[in-house]
Design a protein around this motif. Sequence first.
Motif, PDB file in Angstrom:
ATOM      1  N   ASP A   9       3.882   6.201 -10.754  1.00  0.00           N
ATOM      2  CA  ASP A   9       3.987   7.584 -10.280  1.00  0.00           C
ATOM      3  C   ASP A   9       2.781   7.904  -9.402  1.00  0.00           C
ATOM      4  OD1 ASP A   9       5.205  10.454 -10.625  1.00  0.00           O
ATOM      5  OD2 ASP A   9       3.047  10.677 -10.941  1.00  0.00           O
ATOM      6  N   VAL A  10       3.066   8.336  -8.188  1.00  0.00           N
ATOM      7  CA  VAL A  10       1.998   8.662  -7.236  1.00  0.00           C
ATOM      8  C   VAL A  10       2.238  10.076  -6.732  1.00  0.00           C
ATOM      9  CG1 VAL A  10       0.748   7.952  -5.171  1.00  0.00           C
ATOM     10  CG2 VAL A  10       1.980   6.237  -6.524  1.00  0.00           C
ATOM     11  N   GLY A  11       1.573  11.029  -7.323  1.00  0.00           N
ATOM     12  CA  GLY A  11       1.730  12.415  -6.910  1.00  0.00           C
ATOM     13  C   GLY A  11       3.151  12.925  -7.012  1.00  0.00           C
ATOM     14  N   GLY A  12       3.857  12.500  -8.031  1.00  0.00           N
ATOM     15  CA  GLY A  12       5.230  12.944  -8.204  1.00  0.00           C
ATOM     16  C   GLY A  12       6.265  12.080  -7.519  1.00  0.00           C
ATOM     17  N   ARG A  13       5.835  11.100  -6.763  1.00  0.00           N
ATOM     18  CA  ARG A  13       6.752  10.152  -6.135  1.00  0.00           C
ATOM     19  C   ARG A  13       6.694   8.831  -6.898  1.00  0.00           C
ATOM     20  NH1 ARG A  13       8.231  12.757  -1.594  1.00  0.00           N
ATOM     21  NH2 ARG A  13       6.683  13.797  -0.257  1.00  0.00           N
ATOM     22  N   THR A  14       7.828   8.186  -7.011  1.00  0.00           N
ATOM     23  CA  THR A  14       7.893   6.912  -7.712  1.00  0.00           C
ATOM     24  C   THR A  14       7.846   5.771  -6.708  1.00  0.00           C
ATOM     25  OG1 THR A  14       9.173   7.847  -9.527  1.00  0.00           O
ATOM     26  CG2 THR A  14       9.260   5.457  -9.245  1.00  0.00           C
ATOM     27  N   VAL A  15       6.883   4.862  -6.913  1.00  0.00           N
ATOM     28  CA  VAL A  15       6.767   3.674  -6.083  1.00  0.00           C
ATOM     29  C   VAL A  15       7.009   2.467  -6.976  1.00  0.00           C
ATOM     30  CG1 VAL A  15       5.259   2.267  -4.616  1.00  0.00           C
ATOM     31  CG2 VAL A  15       5.122   4.769  -4.518  1.00  0.00           C
ATOM     32  N   ARG A  16       8.018   1.689  -6.640  1.00  0.00           N
ATOM     33  CA  ARG A  16       8.313   0.483  -7.411  1.00  0.00           C
ATOM     34  C   ARG A  16       7.445  -0.668  -6.910  1.00  0.00           C
ATOM     35  NH1 ARG A  16      14.044  -0.946  -9.783  1.00  0.00           N
ATOM     36  NH2 ARG A  16      13.209   0.782 -11.020  1.00  0.00           N
ATOM     37  N   VAL A  17       6.728  -1.300  -7.830  1.00  0.00           N
ATOM     38  CA  VAL A  17       5.868  -2.438  -7.511  1.00  0.00           C
ATOM     39  C   VAL A  17       6.529  -3.690  -8.066  1.00  0.00           C
ATOM     40  CG1 VAL A  17       3.577  -3.463  -7.747  1.00  0.00           C
ATOM     41  CG2 VAL A  17       3.826  -0.966  -7.600  1.00  0.00           C
ATOM     42  N   THR A  18       6.954  -4.562  -7.177  1.00  0.00           N
ATOM     43  CA  THR A  18       7.591  -5.806  -7.598  1.00  0.00           C
ATOM     44  C   THR A  18       6.539  -6.893  -7.811  1.00  0.00           C
ATOM     45  OG1 THR A  18       7.916  -6.421  -5.273  1.00  0.00           O
ATOM     46  CG2 THR A  18       9.720  -5.250  -6.364  1.00  0.00           C
ATOM     47  N   ASN A  19       6.822  -7.797  -8.721  1.00  0.00           N
ATOM     48  CA  ASN A  19       5.880  -8.880  -9.043  1.00  0.00           C
ATOM     49  C   ASN A  19       4.460  -8.347  -9.245  1.00  0.00           C
ATOM     50  OD1 ASN A  19       7.973 -10.784  -8.745  1.00  0.00           O
ATOM     51  ND2 ASN A  19       7.609 -10.882  -6.540  1.00  0.00           N
ATOM     52  N   PRO A  20       4.301  -7.371 -10.126  1.00  0.00           N
ATOM     53  CA  PRO A  20       2.985  -6.717 -10.253  1.00  0.00           C
ATOM     54  C   PRO A  20       1.874  -7.646 -10.719  1.00  0.00           C
ATOM     55  CG  PRO A  20       4.428  -6.101 -12.074  1.00  0.00           C
ATOM     56  CD  PRO A  20       5.280  -6.835 -11.090  1.00  0.00           C
ATOM     57  N   ASP A  21       2.225  -8.722 -11.426  1.00  0.00           N
ATOM     58  CA  ASP A  21       1.203  -9.621 -11.974  1.00  0.00           C
ATOM     59  C   ASP A  21       0.832 -10.760 -11.039  1.00  0.00           C
ATOM     60  OD1 ASP A  21       1.161  -8.125 -14.333  1.00  0.00           O
ATOM     61  OD2 ASP A  21       2.847  -9.268 -15.164  1.00  0.00           O
ATOM     62  N   LYS A  22       1.408 -10.771  -9.854  1.00  0.00           N
ATOM     63  CA  LYS A  22       1.107 -11.846  -8.899  1.00  0.00           C
ATOM     64  C   LYS A  22      -0.348 -11.749  -8.455  1.00  0.00           C
ATOM     65  CE  LYS A  22       3.565 -13.975  -5.202  1.00  0.00           C
ATOM     66  NZ  LYS A  22       4.529 -13.816  -4.091  1.00  0.00           N
ATOM     67  N   VAL A  23      -1.075 -12.843  -8.574  1.00  0.00           N
ATOM     68  CA  VAL A  23      -2.484 -12.838  -8.184  1.00  0.00           C
ATOM     69  C   VAL A  23      -2.594 -12.796  -6.663  1.00  0.00           C
ATOM     70  CG1 VAL A  23      -4.641 -14.141  -8.205  1.00  0.00           C
ATOM     71  CG2 VAL A  23      -3.233 -14.029 -10.272  1.00  0.00           C
TER      72      VAL A  23
END
Length: 339
Positions: A9-23
């Motif tokens: 959640d970024v200021g009320g907007r939803t941002v989907r982060v794919t592969n969040p654990d990728k180094v």
Amino acid sequence: MGDRFTDVDVGGRTVRVTNPDKVFFSARGETKLDLVHYYLAVGDGALRGVYERPTVLKRFPDGAEGEFFYQKRVPEKGRPEWLQTVTVTFPSGRSAEELCPVDVAHLAFAANLGCLDLNPWPVRRDDVDHPDELRVDLDPQPGVLWADVLRVAVEVKAVLDDHALIGWPKTSGSRGFHVNVRIEPRWTFTEVRRAALALAREVERRLPGTATSKWWKEERGDAVFIDYNQNARDRTVASVYSVRANPEARVSCPLTWDEVPAVDPAELTLASVPGRYADRGDVGAGIDDAVGSLEPLLELAARDEAEGLGDAPWPPHFGKQRGEPKRVQPSRARHPSGG
């Protein structure tokens, strides 16, 4: 792994982060999600550098040490309905719909696409033909000492001071150094570049052998090149708080001028800059209130031209410009093939 994601959640907007654990950065093992959280931590400061500016997507899908590509057109797939864009025209005459950040969610969106750094045009969306920023990009040649880069940066400030302009310094996050100058959006790209060339030549006169305005690498010697062509149309520079593509995740961090003589860019990273930002705020926050005129630098350019210093070479993807010298390396001009 391709199915993994997390919603932020970024200021009320939803941002989907794919592969969040990728180094993404190997030195400390920071991930793509760490990159997103970094931009949230410095959000207002980072947004200040790109706000309402056409912004090129420079994507590193496999992290800082992987291959990258430029994407000028915002992808249609996965584009949220709130995302804003602006259309720009390139020197070729073609156009593209580029990202136009208006809030921090746009920065998180770019980070999810693998954009480590943010690369905005020096214009705002309400007038994409008249820059409101002159950019001084210091590019040290191989072997140049960091102390000499900083010496040139301080001289850039002196020249700007002498021409009634305020420079805002920042590390580049790489080997160089940047100084941004807010200007009135009254002049064309060509005129801003002309002013930048005059500034570069004046710094070179004051620091001969240490600074150079020479476009051809064979003429630069062991000096810091002041890249006036970064002010040509369609050229971009990593903006403030951008994370750069190196294992340590160094940041293009705004500084005060008092910090410049002793700054160590290795200390300004994705890991350290959020703490600095929390403690001190954005030290470059005043840039939008420090708008100046290019007239003094353009008068300097006119004096140079009256003394025989005409235009200098343009980047290779530009057509031949009026008044431009031969676009050929001096050594080849002196020794034509077959001569």
